[in-house]
Design a protein around this motif. Structure first.
Motif, PDB file in Angstrom:
ATOM      1  N   UNK A  44       0.871  -1.185   0.000  1.00  0.00           N
ATOM      2  CA  UNK A  44       0.000   0.000   0.000  1.00  0.00           C
ATOM      3  C   UNK A  44       0.902   1.226   0.000  1.00  0.00           C
ATOM      4  N   UNK A  45       1.053   1.843  -1.173  1.00  0.00           N
ATOM      5  CA  UNK A  45       1.841   3.067  -1.301  1.00  0.00           C
ATOM      6  C   UNK A  45       0.936   4.261  -1.539  1.00  0.00           C
ATOM      7  N   UNK A  46      -0.302   4.163  -1.058  1.00  0.00           N
ATOM      8  CA  UNK A  46      -1.304   5.226  -1.250  1.00  0.00           C
ATOM      9  C   UNK A  46      -1.598   5.927   0.068  1.00  0.00           C
ATOM     10  N   UNK A  47      -2.168   5.187   1.025  1.00  0.00           N
ATOM     11  CA  UNK A  47      -2.451   5.771   2.323  1.00  0.00           C
ATOM     12  C   UNK A  47      -3.810   6.408   2.435  1.00  0.00           C
ATOM     13  N   UNK A  48      -3.876   7.461   3.222  1.00  0.00           N
ATOM     14  CA  UNK A  48      -5.128   7.961   3.772  1.00  0.00           C
ATOM     15  C   UNK A  48      -6.105   8.564   2.767  1.00  0.00           C
ATOM     16  N   UNK A  49      -5.615   9.100   1.659  1.00  0.00           N
ATOM     17  CA  UNK A  49      -6.514   9.767   0.711  1.00  0.00           C
ATOM     18  C   UNK A  49      -6.712   8.930  -0.545  1.00  0.00           C
TER      19      UNK A  49
END
Length: 389
Positions: free
Chosen positions: A259-264
């Motif tokens: 997961x290289x995206x995160x919170x948004x």
């Protein structure tokens, strides 16, 4: 000096602020020769991270030339070219001695605040709110570096600023994401997010021996860059990601998911992503963890979920039943950059990778406010911005 400063949601300005001063004998002051806008900075730009104050200096991807050194700092001298890790670490505490520099017990003077939120405090960070030390960042002409006898790494002659600048954050972060996956010969690694960290993770996964990398995004220029590195690309707006990964892996799932995206997280029209947006808009939730949910579901039994995307609060509706019953391993961290610096500097010197491939836009500090918006809105093919004061 000139610096990029935060004044509220979507309000970044190039202001005149006081020059930094030596405050401790281990400090150093650097004249910034290159800095970058990070995807994590966009969480500040969007007003997601609490405890930002008007006038805070932004930025945590920085390098430059040492112009002043504290009396107790014997590692650096005036004139040294250095890259500065975004994590501020003392080098002496329980965690630093074990190589967990991003868990430093001494570098966050605001640790009492963040302990109430997270249960304990990580290290202080440059330019990243008064939960994490309130340190002035490096999108500026000069930067004060605390514990400068521990953090900065000297740059060998012959390497350009753009080749080494990303040792400050995104290259170690992407490499750590792949390192967490314990990659074995023949492995398939799925990576959500083809922004700068995702791009580094893709190349790092191949460097560490992955046979196949599946890269998930929907931005054409990011997907093209991932494909150029040899990744199989999936457009999450086109078809169901789970179905596609299961088809590519004969129904088993990826050996590890990053997961290289995160919170948004952005997502196709799924029930969970819609609910995330509603809850955040109504202050009933803090994060949009659609990607994390999907990574868990797409990971094979006894696989690894590696999380380097930034999350800030409490995540809702995470499928822990899936994770527990199928034996998944979770690995995550703010990157202990100092641990990875010698390894990755050697990789660059040997020509294994040139991290400058990710740069699409360059500018000055005065261009910074406009380039923040360009980066945030994914305009003009923008993947990575470098600023040269």
């Amino acid at each position: 000096m000139r610096a990029l400063t935060w004044h509220g949601k979507h309000d970044i300005r190039c202001d005149s602020v006081p020059d930094p001063q030596i405050q401790d004998g281990r400090d150093a002051i650097i004249k910034v020769t290159a800095c970058a806008i990070c995807g994590s900075d966009l969480h500040l730009y969007d007003g997601v991270m609490p405890e930002m104050r008007s006038g805070d200096v932004m930025g945590h991807e920085t390098m430059g030339e040492v112009v002043e050194v504290g009396k107790d700092n014997t590692k650096l001298k005036v004139g040294d070219r250095v890259v500065v890790p975004f994590t501020i670490s003392c080098g002496e505490c329980f965690f630093c001695k074990r190589g967990f520099y991003s868990g430093c017990e001494r570098s966050n003077p605001d640790r009492a605040k963040v302990t109430k939120l997270w249960g304990n405090s990580p290290a202080g960070l440059f330019g990243y709110s008064h939960l994490l030390g309130g340190y002035a960042g490096g999108q500026a002409e000069y930067l004060r570096v605390p514990y400068a006898d521990v953090g900065p790494i000297k740059v060998p002659a012959g390497l350009s600023d753009e080749q080494v600048l990303f040792l400050s954050d995104i290259f170690p972060t992407g490499y750590m994401a792949a390192d967490f996956c314990n990659i074995q010969s023949g492995d398939t690694i799925a990576i959500w997010g083809c922004g700068p960290v995702g791009q580094m993770a893709i190349r790092s996964a191949f460097l560490l021996g992955a046979e196949r990398v599946i890269a998930i995004d929907a931005v054409p220029e990011r997907m093209a860059l991932a494909e150029a590195a040899g990744a199989v690309i999936l457009d999450f707006m086109d078809k169901d990601v789970y179905d596609q990964i299961m088809e590519l892996t004969d129904g088993r799932g990826a050996d590890a998911c990053i997961d290289a995206v995160g919170t948004e997280a952005e997502a196709a029209a799924s029930w969970d992503s819609r609910l995330d947006r509603i809850k955040v808009a109504m202050f009933m939730g803090t994060d949009r963890p659609h990607v994390l949910r999907q990574a868990i579901q797409c990971c094979r039994n006894f696989g690894t979920v590696s999380i380097v995307g930034v999350y800030g609060g409490f995540l809702d509706k995470i499928p822990m039943g899936s994770a527990i019953n199928r034996g998944l391993t979770f690995k995550m961290a703010q990157t202990p950059v100092q641990h990875y610096l010698p390894i990755l500097m050697e990789r660059i010197e040997k020509g294994d990778i040139d991290p400058s491939f990710v740069i699409t836009h360059r500018g000055t500090l005065e261009d910074g406010p406009t380039l923040y918006k360009t980066f945030r809105d994914k305009q003009d093919g923008c993947i990575k911005v470098v600023l040269k004061p």
